[in-house]
Scaffold this motif. Structure first.
Motif, PDB file in Angstrom:
ATOM      1  N   LYS A  38       0.853  -1.189   0.000  1.00  0.00           N
ATOM      2  CA  LYS A  38       0.000   0.000   0.000  1.00  0.00           C
ATOM      3  C   LYS A  38       0.884   1.232   0.000  1.00  0.00           C
ATOM      4  O   LYS A  38       1.840   1.324   0.774  1.00  0.00           O
ATOM      5  CB  LYS A  38      -0.914   0.015   1.234  1.00  0.00           C
ATOM      6  CG  LYS A  38      -1.830   1.228   1.308  1.00  0.00           C
ATOM      7  CD  LYS A  38      -2.845   1.249   0.186  1.00  0.00           C
ATOM      8  CE  LYS A  38      -3.758   2.459   0.266  1.00  0.00           C
ATOM      9  NZ  LYS A  38      -4.712   2.519  -0.877  1.00  0.00           N
ATOM     10  N   GLY A  94     -10.823  -4.188   5.333  1.00  0.00           N
ATOM     11  CA  GLY A  94     -11.546  -3.611   4.213  1.00  0.00           C
ATOM     12  C   GLY A  94     -11.861  -2.143   4.390  1.00  0.00           C
ATOM     13  O   GLY A  94     -12.673  -1.574   3.650  1.00  0.00           O
ATOM     14  N   LYS A 145      -8.347  -0.017   0.592  1.00  0.00           N
ATOM     15  CA  LYS A 145      -8.039  -1.012  -0.433  1.00  0.00           C
ATOM     16  C   LYS A 145      -6.527  -1.094  -0.618  1.00  0.00           C
ATOM     17  O   LYS A 145      -5.863  -0.077  -0.844  1.00  0.00           O
ATOM     18  CB  LYS A 145      -8.702  -0.630  -1.756  1.00  0.00           C
ATOM     19  CG  LYS A 145      -8.484  -1.649  -2.871  1.00  0.00           C
ATOM     20  CD  LYS A 145      -9.187  -1.218  -4.143  1.00  0.00           C
ATOM     21  CE  LYS A 145      -8.939  -2.233  -5.267  1.00  0.00           C
ATOM     22  NZ  LYS A 145      -9.611  -1.818  -6.528  1.00  0.00           N
ATOM     23  N   ASP A 174      -3.012  -1.973  -2.535  1.00  0.00           N
ATOM     24  CA  ASP A 174      -2.604  -1.825  -3.937  1.00  0.00           C
ATOM     25  C   ASP A 174      -2.381  -3.188  -4.586  1.00  0.00           C
ATOM     26  O   ASP A 174      -2.694  -3.392  -5.758  1.00  0.00           O
ATOM     27  CB  ASP A 174      -1.327  -0.978  -4.024  1.00  0.00           C
ATOM     28  CG  ASP A 174      -1.551   0.443  -3.549  1.00  0.00           C
ATOM     29  OD1 ASP A 174      -2.703   0.919  -3.625  1.00  0.00           O
ATOM     30  OD2 ASP A 174      -0.582   1.075  -3.080  1.00  0.00           O
ATOM     31  N   SER A 175      -1.822  -4.131  -3.834  1.00  0.00           N
ATOM     32  CA  SER A 175      -1.598  -5.475  -4.359  1.00  0.00           C
ATOM     33  C   SER A 175      -1.416  -6.432  -3.190  1.00  0.00           C
ATOM     34  O   SER A 175      -1.302  -6.017  -2.035  1.00  0.00           O
ATOM     35  CB  SER A 175      -0.360  -5.511  -5.267  1.00  0.00           C
ATOM     36  OG  SER A 175       0.816  -5.204  -4.527  1.00  0.00           O
ATOM     37  N   GLU A 225      -2.517 -10.488  -1.388  1.00  0.00           N
ATOM     38  CA  GLU A 225      -3.686 -11.310  -1.091  1.00  0.00           C
ATOM     39  C   GLU A 225      -4.021 -11.250   0.393  1.00  0.00           C
ATOM     40  O   GLU A 225      -3.129 -11.297   1.245  1.00  0.00           O
ATOM     41  CB  GLU A 225      -3.441 -12.776  -1.469  1.00  0.00           C
ATOM     42  CG  GLU A 225      -3.317 -13.031  -2.956  1.00  0.00           C
ATOM     43  CD  GLU A 225      -3.178 -14.519  -3.271  1.00  0.00           C
ATOM     44  OE1 GLU A 225      -3.237 -15.333  -2.316  1.00  0.00           O
ATOM     45  OE2 GLU A 225      -3.007 -14.860  -4.446  1.00  0.00           O
ATOM     46  N   GLN A 234     -10.204 -12.228  -0.132  1.00  0.00           N
ATOM     47  CA  GLN A 234     -10.949 -10.969  -0.104  1.00  0.00           C
ATOM     48  C   GLN A 234     -10.659 -10.146  -1.357  1.00  0.00           C
ATOM     49  O   GLN A 234      -9.502 -10.019  -1.771  1.00  0.00           O
ATOM     50  CB  GLN A 234     -10.584 -10.166   1.136  1.00  0.00           C
ATOM     51  CG  GLN A 234     -10.781 -10.912   2.434  1.00  0.00           C
ATOM     52  CD  GLN A 234     -12.200 -11.412   2.598  1.00  0.00           C
ATOM     53  OE1 GLN A 234     -13.153 -10.647   2.600  1.00  0.00           O
ATOM     54  NE2 GLN A 234     -12.349 -12.729   2.725  1.00  0.00           N
ATOM     55  N   GLN A 235     -11.707  -9.582  -1.923  1.00  0.00           N
ATOM     56  CA  GLN A 235     -11.566  -8.762  -3.121  1.00  0.00           C
ATOM     57  C   GLN A 235     -11.794  -7.296  -2.776  1.00  0.00           C
ATOM     58  O   GLN A 235     -12.854  -6.929  -2.266  1.00  0.00           O
ATOM     59  CB  GLN A 235     -12.580  -9.200  -4.201  1.00  0.00           C
ATOM     60  CG  GLN A 235     -12.473 -10.668  -4.595  1.00  0.00           C
ATOM     61  CD  GLN A 235     -11.175 -10.995  -5.320  1.00  0.00           C
ATOM     62  OE1 GLN A 235     -10.543 -10.110  -5.912  1.00  0.00           O
ATOM     63  NE2 GLN A 235     -10.772 -12.261  -5.287  1.00  0.00           N
ATOM     64  N   GLY A 236     -10.800  -6.466  -3.045  1.00  0.00           N
ATOM     65  CA  GLY A 236     -10.942  -5.028  -2.797  1.00  0.00           C
ATOM     66  C   GLY A 236     -11.205  -4.730  -1.338  1.00  0.00           C
ATOM     67  O   GLY A 236     -10.626  -5.339  -0.442  1.00  0.00           O
ATOM     68  N   SER A 237     -12.130  -3.797  -1.096  1.00  0.00           N
ATOM     69  CA  SER A 237     -12.408  -3.368   0.275  1.00  0.00           C
ATOM     70  C   SER A 237     -13.788  -3.816   0.750  1.00  0.00           C
ATOM     71  O   SER A 237     -14.324  -3.276   1.713  1.00  0.00           O
ATOM     72  CB  SER A 237     -12.295  -1.838   0.382  1.00  0.00           C
ATOM     73  OG  SER A 237     -13.177  -1.210  -0.534  1.00  0.00           O
ATOM     74  N   THR A 238     -14.375  -4.810   0.072  1.00  0.00           N
ATOM     75  CA  THR A 238     -15.679  -5.312   0.508  1.00  0.00           C
ATOM     76  C   THR A 238     -15.494  -6.563   1.361  1.00  0.00           C
ATOM     77  O   THR A 238     -14.598  -7.370   1.130  1.00  0.00           O
ATOM     78  CB  THR A 238     -16.571  -5.660  -0.699  1.00  0.00           C
ATOM     79  OG1 THR A 238     -15.929  -6.670  -1.482  1.00  0.00           O
ATOM     80  CG2 THR A 238     -16.812  -4.423  -1.566  1.00  0.00           C
TER      81      THR A 238
END
Length: 304
Positions: A11, A51, A54, A56-57, A59, A67-71
């Motif tokens: 990040k 979450g 978000k 930057d890269s 897992e 987890q995908q993104g900030s959800t």
């Protein structure tokens, strides 16, 4: 399956890298303490896992779920408990009302009465949050973090503002969480707290993991031991003893940091047969932490 499995997390904000490829794993029933100086990336790391921001890269896997993104799913949020360093509640709601509100968020969580008891605030259940002391507020925030009966808890500076008795009571509660199989991520500036509670400590510095292991393993990474004694030798003579890196005096006591303690002690006894109160000990977690997080220039100045 790990409760938490983070790989290569990065990040950055503009040109400033806050996390640079962080890897961390945490099993059920394990307490992981994340240490680091201010600005090391601890809060950003936790915020990315939850979450709140978000990454930057990298897992982030929570209970085996990528987890995908900030959800974060509702089912997953029901398994998490969070006590952030900067936490606040409505000043006008009473302790019981706060607990009743949080209890309503979770299907299989604690009741309001149980949360009041977890906070140890039965005698203050009708007191408004804004009128609680700093330590009482922390105790309530800690209890509310457990409202869901979570499987993974994040505690960011949980004992800030607590007196000694309240702090030790919370330590006992964390130990109980561990015995129940709850995974705990803890950040703290109290190194005694980290040593008492953590199964593993991960040290972050400038967004990078610089060391990870049990408290004993981290202390073993330091390159010196502490020799304490009363001696008639001058400071110059003490500093020329083999292995001595640093000298300080506290009243009549000489305190030496030595990279070869056995050699230092042999030479000391040969040079001064009147040595008294001789003691050799390993460094504490505080010294280990300082050595791990200071840069090369600082280390050379300290060693000199």
């Amino acid at each position: 399956m790990f409760a938490l499995d983070v790989k290569r997390l990065t990040k950055a904000y503009d040109a400033t890298t806050v996390l640079a490829g962080v890897d961390i794993q945490l099993a059920a029933g394990e307490v992981l303490c994340i240490l680091g100086p201010n600005g090391a990336g601890k809060t950003t790391f936790i915020s990315a896992i939850l979450g709140l921001i978000k990454a930057d890269s990298g897992e982030i896997n929570l209970f085996g779920e990528l987890q995908q993104g900030s959800t974060r799913s509702r089912a997953l949020r029901q398994q998490l408990g969070v006590m952030m360093q900067i936490g606040n509640l409505s000043a006008n709601l009473t302790v019981f009302e706060q607990c009743d509100l949080f209890s309503s968020y979770y299907v299989h969580g604690y009741s309001a009465t149980e949360l009041v008891a977890l906070a140890g605030l039965e005698a203050h259940s009708q007191q408004r949050f804004g009128r609680l002391s700093g330590g009482q507020k922390q105790r309530l925030l800690f209890a509310l973090a457990l409202a869901a009966k979570p499987n993974l808890v994040f505690l960011d500076e949980p004992t800030l503002g607590m007196d000694v008795e309240a702090r030790r009571a919370l330590w006992q509660q964390v130990q109980q969480l561990k015995q129940q199989g709850v995974a705990v991520v803890l950040t703290t500036h109290y190194l005694e707290e980290a040593e008492q509670l953590a199964d593993r400590i991960t040290v972050l510095n400038q967004g990078v993991v610089v060391a990870s292991g049990s408290p004993a393993e981290l202390k073993a990474l330091t390159h010196y031991k502490v020799i304490q004694c009363e001696s008639t030798l001058t400071d110059q003579a003490l500093l020329t003893l083999p292995g001595v890196q640093h000298l300080q005096r506290e009243h009549s006591l000489c305190i030496l940091h030595s990279s070869h303690a056995e050699c230092t002690v042999k030479a000391l006894l040969l040079a001064d047969d009147s040595v008294r109160q001789l003691e050799i000990r390993s460094v504490g977690l505080e010294q280990a932490f300082l050595q791990l997080t200071q840069n090369d220039t600082t280390h050379k100045e300290h060693a000199a």
